[in-house]
Design a protein around this motif. Structure first.
Motif, PDB file in Angstrom:
ATOM      1  N   LEU A 140       0.830  -1.195   0.000  1.00  0.00           N
ATOM      2  CA  LEU A 140       0.000   0.000   0.000  1.00  0.00           C
ATOM      3  C   LEU A 140       0.866   1.247   0.000  1.00  0.00           C
ATOM      4  O   LEU A 140       0.612   2.198  -0.717  1.00  0.00           O
ATOM      5  CB  LEU A 140      -0.920  -0.001   1.221  1.00  0.00           C
ATOM      6  N   LEU A 141       1.923   1.212   0.813  1.00  0.00           N
ATOM      7  CA  LEU A 141       2.795   2.382   0.927  1.00  0.00           C
ATOM      8  C   LEU A 141       3.406   2.722  -0.418  1.00  0.00           C
ATOM      9  O   LEU A 141       3.420   3.863  -0.854  1.00  0.00           O
ATOM     10  CB  LEU A 141       3.892   2.110   1.954  1.00  0.00           C
ATOM     11  N   GLY A 174       2.328   1.785  -3.253  1.00  0.00           N
ATOM     12  CA  GLY A 174       1.254   2.149  -4.157  1.00  0.00           C
ATOM     13  C   GLY A 174       0.911   3.624  -4.047  1.00  0.00           C
ATOM     14  O   GLY A 174       0.632   4.280  -5.047  1.00  0.00           O
ATOM     15  N   SER A 223       2.550   6.959  -6.296  1.00  0.00           N
ATOM     16  CA  SER A 223       2.102   7.571  -7.542  1.00  0.00           C
ATOM     17  C   SER A 223       0.661   8.010  -7.360  1.00  0.00           C
ATOM     18  O   SER A 223      -0.267   7.253  -7.563  1.00  0.00           O
ATOM     19  CB  SER A 223       2.195   6.564  -8.687  1.00  0.00           C
ATOM     20  N   ALA A 224       0.485   9.240  -6.940  1.00  0.00           N
ATOM     21  CA  ALA A 224      -0.842   9.721  -6.560  1.00  0.00           C
ATOM     22  C   ALA A 224      -1.810   9.680  -7.721  1.00  0.00           C
ATOM     23  O   ALA A 224      -1.524  10.204  -8.788  1.00  0.00           O
ATOM     24  CB  ALA A 224      -0.730  11.149  -6.040  1.00  0.00           C
ATOM     25  N   PRO A 225      -2.952   9.034  -7.529  1.00  0.00           N
ATOM     26  CA  PRO A 225      -3.927   8.940  -8.610  1.00  0.00           C
ATOM     27  C   PRO A 225      -4.760  10.210  -8.737  1.00  0.00           C
ATOM     28  O   PRO A 225      -5.346  10.449  -9.768  1.00  0.00           O
ATOM     29  CB  PRO A 225      -4.805   7.772  -8.195  1.00  0.00           C
ATOM     30  N   GLY A 226      -4.811  11.002  -7.673  1.00  0.00           N
ATOM     31  CA  GLY A 226      -5.639  12.203  -7.707  1.00  0.00           C
ATOM     32  C   GLY A 226      -5.259  13.085  -8.882  1.00  0.00           C
ATOM     33  O   GLY A 226      -6.103  13.639  -9.583  1.00  0.00           O
ATOM     34  N   GLU A 231      -6.044  11.414 -12.136  1.00  0.00           N
ATOM     35  CA  GLU A 231      -7.482  11.188 -12.168  1.00  0.00           C
ATOM     36  C   GLU A 231      -8.190  12.181 -13.088  1.00  0.00           C
ATOM     37  O   GLU A 231      -9.082  11.831 -13.840  1.00  0.00           O
ATOM     38  CB  GLU A 231      -8.024  11.302 -10.743  1.00  0.00           C
ATOM     39  N   LYS A 232      -7.769  13.432 -12.996  1.00  0.00           N
ATOM     40  CA  LYS A 232      -8.452  14.475 -13.752  1.00  0.00           C
ATOM     41  C   LYS A 232      -8.312  14.241 -15.258  1.00  0.00           C
ATOM     42  O   LYS A 232      -9.063  14.779 -16.046  1.00  0.00           O
ATOM     43  CB  LYS A 232      -7.881  15.855 -13.392  1.00  0.00           C
ATOM     44  N   THR A 287     -12.271   7.109 -17.507  1.00  0.00           N
ATOM     45  CA  THR A 287     -13.498   6.335 -17.360  1.00  0.00           C
ATOM     46  C   THR A 287     -14.677   7.276 -17.573  1.00  0.00           C
ATOM     47  O   THR A 287     -14.527   8.494 -17.442  1.00  0.00           O
ATOM     48  CB  THR A 287     -13.616   5.740 -15.951  1.00  0.00           C
ATOM     49  N   ASP A 323     -15.286   9.590 -14.680  1.00  0.00           N
ATOM     50  CA  ASP A 323     -14.359  10.717 -14.599  1.00  0.00           C
ATOM     51  C   ASP A 323     -14.753  11.799 -15.584  1.00  0.00           C
ATOM     52  O   ASP A 323     -14.725  12.978 -15.288  1.00  0.00           O
ATOM     53  CB  ASP A 323     -12.942  10.257 -14.923  1.00  0.00           C
TER      54      ASP A 323
END
Lengths: 404, 612
Positions: free
Chosen positions: A21-22, A24, A27-30, A33-34, A38, A41
């Protein structure tokens, strides 16, 4: 769960999971995300893109969300509010919509829960609603306000907590006065105009009652008046004789009630049984048929009420509104429906004058809108409050009429 | 094991990539659901594991959230300082809320904690500090190592790590000795005390744990929503939380998590029909309680047992008892020695008007097998309850191994070397046979609870050592085949043997057996005699209440006869059987016997169910 495993190995597995998890999280998906890959999104992004940029050529319906309590304790208020909003939208749609675009009104149930409110705020943002007609539950509105401000969605709420005005976000508007106005007007009438100074107070410890208590006490203090009794009851209480006996001993000339319709009615009824004859005073709930019916018309005679919407017979506009409301829902119109009707009309007017603007531009257009509504003349200040006065009414022969 | 590893790895990967497929709205819903999952773990620990009905969990949640809000906005602390103080503050509140559990249990405790939850909402609505009905807004967004956690995606990862640690720690506690003692207390607080579990301290520990999880959830909520209001911590949400835990399965932390995540997401999916949804939750909870008491978490086990019934496994066999190594004769002692291990002096016990024991005095030498006989209702079990600390005698005193034992709680006496079994079998029925024995072996104290947080390796080592000793004990009592079984699935005689094994796990100096032969067949009685003799030979003194006269006469060196709560005879079996009073009370003519039972019969259930 209770089966015993080798603890060392499960610990190792746990550590491995946490490490995964750490790594993972690095690489921030936030951010990515933009970029929207999908459908969900895409909706989210187009929602926030719409904010601020008007699309005048579009013929798609304008999406407006109504958020209020459709279930739980406050569901009756929620039903009135959504009916008022729907009435306004139906009238506009019948007349051709806003600049040729129809208006799509969808109701969301906040269940009176602030957490659910934040979920709905995110939802309407991601589904492309450009404005929101909000709930009378101030806590829910307060929880949603930061999200809606961030997503640039103008909203007009039925809440009346002064905390709403203190937020000063440029996207939040109130469709009525704050509770300070209700009680300031009431105190002005009672103390300044009628010269009554021996006042007792009884209020409940719920959200509404507490707000009324504080606001009225502040208005009294500003006039140098100290209540002769200040009794607090609970929301679930049914027997008020202890509190009322103390009030009787203080021998007041008037009793202020800070409580909802039914409880206030019970209080008045029991007060009369104890031989208390002085009139009562309060805000909007004390002008409603529910209050009058619960207490009995004879017992509430002379109750002084501070409300921006005294009755359906006040003006031509309110008569017309009440007729339309009756025709649409076969119910008698009342304050909450009127407030939501006014708020919705203000927003639709602003959309029309700004030629279908959204986001900040729509908020500015709302602020610039001067609207003569059922509750009075709206002119918004920078805190989002548009109306600063209430009318004073008196119950005469079981009906609320304007005070002379 | 490998299967579980794969599932865990898949879950971790899925949790890691999840945000990439979610909109801003969906990630917010998931973030809220995780907060509730952490809250539900705490609820599962206190209610499902420790058996304490706690309806104030939502108030713990509120205390954590409000403290964070007050400390960051009014006091101006940083988010993380406020977070740490809030969790500590909530734990203190949890201990206060838990104090009623020392005096009351089950629905009484539920009502008290529910009252406290209502009081919290009322405080929050009316306190100027808490901002009244409009709550507290403007809680600053936390930043961590330069990352702005106001992004709900980053907050998700932060939450996920906290959640993984919280779940791992919860499961660690459940599987380690502390959780085992809590589960034992849940299944049977009296028996747990008798095998040495500090019941009162464990109850407080359970509330402390639940409140820490509540506080943690509250801090996360404050950081996520950045606004707190009384409605969030309402009774309606308490019941939603209760529904999560019950539907998911309260005895399983993973079940609680599944219930919390599932119901949170379902609630969001059904937001447009929430009136009907709330009715449906109520119905599902009621159906779960009736038809699947262990919730979703219990379903795999039920499927497995239904499958197993169709394909019967090779039959488990009760093995032979392997005798203890006899201790050297001077340790064993015997009837000729002079040192008393138990000295009962003038003990009386009355229950309001009813005199159960009257001036009972006798001494038991170390290494003796002492029989206590008497007609039904003569006070034998009451006497055991006084000796083992379940009852405080109304008069007189008990000296155990040279020290006064009167008024000491059962767990202290257990630690001092006293063990007992119960007339009506008191096994921990939701735990396996192995775990029953492990609870008996467990001599760890609540004061070493700090090790769970600061030195978990030590806890692991102790647990491994206990398992080794436990396996040895199971082998000795021939119970290896039954180790993973639920006690209630076993034949009655086997359950009796499990209870003796559990009592012997604590290596007692004095073993009290309350009618161990009741319900056993001839062969089983013979085996019991063998076991008891071997236990005595290993240096343990045995006092046995028994109606099987053949067993008593053949096994005991001395016999004490009780009738109507008084000692009427004592001596060797031969002496006692000649005493006229005994013959009269026991065998005597029908008239005497009838009068006896009519006047003095104590319903055994009443005696045993009374809490100490």
């Amino acid at each position: 769960m209770h089966s015993l495993r080798n603890p060392r190995r499960s610990a190792a597995v746990g550590v491995a999971a946490v490490l995964t998890l750490l790594f993972g999280a690095c690489s921030a998906p936030g951010a990515s995300e933009k970029a929207a890959d999908t459908p969900a999104d895409a909706a989210a992004v187009s929602g926030s893109d719409q904010a601020g940029s008007a699309s005048p050529g579009s013929t798609d319906p304008i999406k407006i969300a109504v958020v209020d309590a459709q279930s739980g304790q406050l569901s009756s208020l929620g039903a009135w509010e959504s009916k008022g909003a729907k009435l306004a939208v139906d009238e506009w749609n019948k007349a051709g919509g806003v600049n040729g675009r129809q208006i799509q009104l969808d109701v969301f149930d906040d269940q009176g829960d602030p957490t659910v409110g934040t979920n709905i705020a995110k939802k309407i943002a991601s589904e492309g609603y450009i404005a929101m007609i909000g709930t009378s539950e101030s806590a829910v509105t307060l929880a949603m306000a930061p999200v809606l401000a961030e997503e640039k969605i103008p909203n007009i709420t039925s809440g009346q907590s002064p905390a709403l005005a203190e937020l000063k976000t440029s996207f939040l508007f109130l469709n009525g006065p704050t509770s300070v106005t209700y009680d300031e007007s009431l105190a002005k009438h009672i103390v300044d105009e009628k010269g009554i100074k021996k006042i007792a107070m009884i209020s409940n410890n719920g959200g509404y009652g507490k707000g009324e208590h504080d606001a009225f006490l502040a208005a009294l203090s500003a006039r140098g008046v100290t209540p002769v009794a200040d009794q607090v009851v609970t929301m679930e209480q049914k027997d008020f004789s202890a509190a009322l006996t103390k009030i009787r001993e203080a021998n007041p000339d008037l009793i202020f009630i800070g409580s909802e319709e039914v409880e206030a009615g019970l209080i008045v009824k029991q007060a009369r049984d104890l031989g208390i004859t002085v009139p009562f005073a309060g805000a909007a709930p004390q002008g409603t048929p529910v209050y009058i019916d619960t207490a009995g018309a004879k017992n509430v005679e002379g109750t002084i009420v501070s409300s921006p919407y005294l009755s359906n017979e006040t003006s031509d506009a309110s008569k017309k509104f009440a007729e339309a409301y009756k025709a649409a829902y076969n119910e008698t119109a009342e304050l909450h429906g009127a407030k939501a009707y006014d708020g919705t009309n203000i927003f639709l007017t602003a959309m029309k004058t700004s030629n279908g603007a959204t986001g900040k531009a729509l908020a500015d257009a709302v602020r610039a809108t001067k609207y003569n509504g059922l509750l009075g003349d709206f002119a918004f200040d920078e805190s989002g409050v548009g109306i600063f006065a209430t009318s004073i009414g008196v119950i005469k022969d079981g009906k609320l009429v304007a005070a002379s | 094991m490998r299967y579980r590893l794969v599932v865990l790895a898949l879950a971790a990967v899925a949790a890691w990539v999840l945000p990439y497929g979610l909109s801003l709205y969906a990630i917010h819903v998931v973030d809220v659901a995780i907060v509730f999952a952490i809250l539900a773990i705490g609820m599962g620990l206190v209610m499902g594991i420790a058996g304490q009905i706690n309806l104030a969990q939502v108030a713990f949640f509120g205390v954590g959230a409000y403290m964070t809000a007050v400390l960051t906005t009014h006091v101006g602390m940083g988010f993380w300082t406020a977070a740490v103080l809030s969790v500590i503050g909530t734990a203190v509140v949890g201990l206060l809320v838990g104090t009623p559990a020392l005096r009351m249990q089950s629905h009484y405790l539920g009502i008290v904690t529910l009252g406290l939850a209502v009081a919290f909402v009322s405080w929050a609505t009316n306190s100027p500090l808490a901002g009244g009905a409009s709550g507290i807004s403007g809680i600053p967004a936390p930043t961590l190592f330069g990352l702005d956690l106001s992004s709900e995606y980053l907050f998700y990862y932060f939450e996920l790590i906290v959640f993984a640690c919280a779940l791992a720690f919860g499961m660690f506690i459940v599987r380690m000795p502390l959780g085992r003692r809590m589960r034992a207390m849940r299944d049977d607080a009296l028996a747990a005390g008798a095998v040495g579990a500090e019941v009162r301290s464990l109850r407080m520990a359970a509330f402390a744990l639940a409140s820490v999880y509540g506080g943690l959830a509250g801090v996360l909520y404050a950081g996520l929503i950045r606004y707190v209001a009384p409605e969030t911590f309402s009774i309606a949400n308490m019941f939603l939380l209760l529904a999560m835990v019950i539907i998911g399965g309260r005895h399983s932390l993973v079940g609680c998590v599944v219930g919390a995540l599932g119901l949170s997401l379902l609630r969001e999916a059904l937001v447009d029909v929430s009136t009907y949804a709330q009715l449906a939750y109520g119905a599902v909870v009621a159906l779960t309680v009736v038809f699947a008491p262990n919730g979703l978490a219990g379903l795999p086990g039920r499927v497995r047992s239904a499958w197993g019934r169709r394909r019967p496994d090779k039959a488990a066999v009760l093995g032979d008892f392997q005798p203890y190594e006899p201790a050297s004769p001077d340790v064993v002692g015997g009837p000729d020695r002079d040192d008393w291990i138990l000295d009962v002096r003038g003990v009386g016990k009355r229950f309001r008007g009813l005199i159960a024991l009257q001036d009972v005095s006798f001494q038991v030498r170390a290494g003796e097998i002492r029989g206590i006989v008497g007609p039904n209702g003569s006070g034998k079990t009451t006497l055991f309850n006084v000796i083992s600390g379940l009852y405080k005698p109304s008069s007189g005193q008990v000296i155990f191994a040279g020290k006064p034992a009167t008024g000491r709680p059962p767990h202290q006496l257990a630690h001092a070397g006293m063990a007992r079994t119960f007339q009506n079998l008191r096994l921990f029925h939701l735990m396996s046979v192995r775990e029953n024995v492990l609870v008996g072996l467990d001599r760890s104290r609540i004061r070493s609870i700090w090790r769970y947080l600061l030195w978990p390796i030590g806890v692991f080592r102790d647990d491994r050592e206990m398992h080794r000793a436990g396996d040895e004990l199971l082998a000795r009592f021939g119970l290896v085949d039954f180790a993973p079984a639920a006690p209630r699935s076993l034949p009655y005689g086997t359950q009796r043997r499990v209870e003796i094994a559990r009592a012997m796990a604590g290596r007692p100096r004095l073993l009290l057996l309350d009618e161990p032969a009741a319900g056993l067949n001839g062969e089983e009685v013979r085996q019991l005699g063998e076991i008891v003799r071997s236990i005595r030979a290993s240096g343990v003194t045995v006092i046995i209440i028994e109606h099987n006269m053949g067993l008593v006469m053949s096994m005991c060196e001395r016999i004490t006869v009780l009738a109507s709560g008084s000692v009427i005879a004592e001596g060797t079996p031969a002496e006692v059987s000649r005493t006229p009073e005994v013959i009269e009370a026991y065998l005597g003519d029908a008239e005497v016997n009838d009068n006896f039972s009519a006047e003095d019969e104590l319903p055994p259930a009443t005696v045993l169910d009374a809490t100490p």
